[in-house]
Design an enzyme around this catalytic site. Sequence first.
Site, PDB file in Angstrom:
ATOM      1  N   MET A   1       0.846  -1.190   0.000  1.00  0.00           N
ATOM      2  CA  MET A   1       0.000   0.000   0.000  1.00  0.00           C
ATOM      3  C   MET A   1       0.886   1.246   0.000  1.00  0.00           C
ATOM      4  SD  MET A   1      -2.840  -1.252  -0.311  1.00  0.00           S
ATOM      5  CE  MET A   1      -3.380  -2.935  -0.306  1.00  0.00           C
ATOM      6  N   GLY A   2       0.378   2.315  -0.573  1.00  0.00           N
ATOM      7  CA  GLY A   2       1.152   3.544  -0.660  1.00  0.00           C
ATOM      8  C   GLY A   2       1.695   3.771  -2.060  1.00  0.00           C
ATOM      9  N   CYS A   3       1.458   2.825  -2.945  1.00  0.00           N
ATOM     10  CA  CYS A   3       1.901   2.945  -4.331  1.00  0.00           C
ATOM     11  C   CYS A   3       0.693   3.160  -5.234  1.00  0.00           C
ATOM     12  CB  CYS A   3       2.604   1.667  -4.786  1.00  0.00           C
ATOM     13  SG  CYS A   3       4.095   1.307  -3.897  1.00  0.00           S
ATOM     14  N   GLN A   4       0.828   4.040  -6.194  1.00  0.00           N
ATOM     15  CA  GLN A   4      -0.235   4.225  -7.170  1.00  0.00           C
ATOM     16  C   GLN A   4      -0.309   3.008  -8.086  1.00  0.00           C
ATOM     17  OE1 GLN A   4       0.221   7.721  -9.575  1.00  0.00           O
ATOM     18  NE2 GLN A   4      -1.773   7.486 -10.532  1.00  0.00           N
ATOM     19  N   SER A   5       0.845   2.461  -8.437  1.00  0.00           N
ATOM     20  CA  SER A   5       0.892   1.248  -9.248  1.00  0.00           C
ATOM     21  C   SER A   5       0.595   0.045  -8.359  1.00  0.00           C
ATOM     22  CB  SER A   5       2.284   1.070  -9.855  1.00  0.00           C
ATOM     23  OG  SER A   5       2.640   2.185 -10.627  1.00  0.00           O
TER      24      SER A   5
END
Length: 150
Positions: free
Chosen positions: A61-65
């Site tokens: 979590m914390g990634c756009q991808s």
Amino acid sequence: MTVAPVSPFPLEATPALAQAEIAEEFSFFGDWSERYQYLIDLGRKLPDLPAEWKTDAHRLMGCQSMVWIVAEGNAERLTFHAISDSAIVSGLIYLALRVYSGRSAAEILATTPDYVAAIGLARHLSPTRSNGMAALLAFIQDTARAQQGQ
């Protein structure tokens, strides 16, 4: 039972050597379009993850991808397996795993990601990619801390 992909890491004997090699490799490129292409090429070297690992339980979590990461091992040796649906993000993962995967928890915790500044990543990543890279590095550090019982 899921069989882990064979990890190519570590490539260098120590995290410091890995960071020095990364800085040297990136110094050969004159501009950022060449560096981005190199990141994409590095990302292609990551072994794919088993389908069973590409679940929300392993999603970073914390990634756009979409990024999936699995840690194996113990305080003596932690191996990280990760991949993204984004070519550039997979390259960023490759760099982080090159420095940290296959190392002891103590080595991981003693190693700051100096390669990020050394190759100019901090200045050339979008805010969402920077956040994702920070989340990846935090996951690696948190896993090492947990293995050391801290």
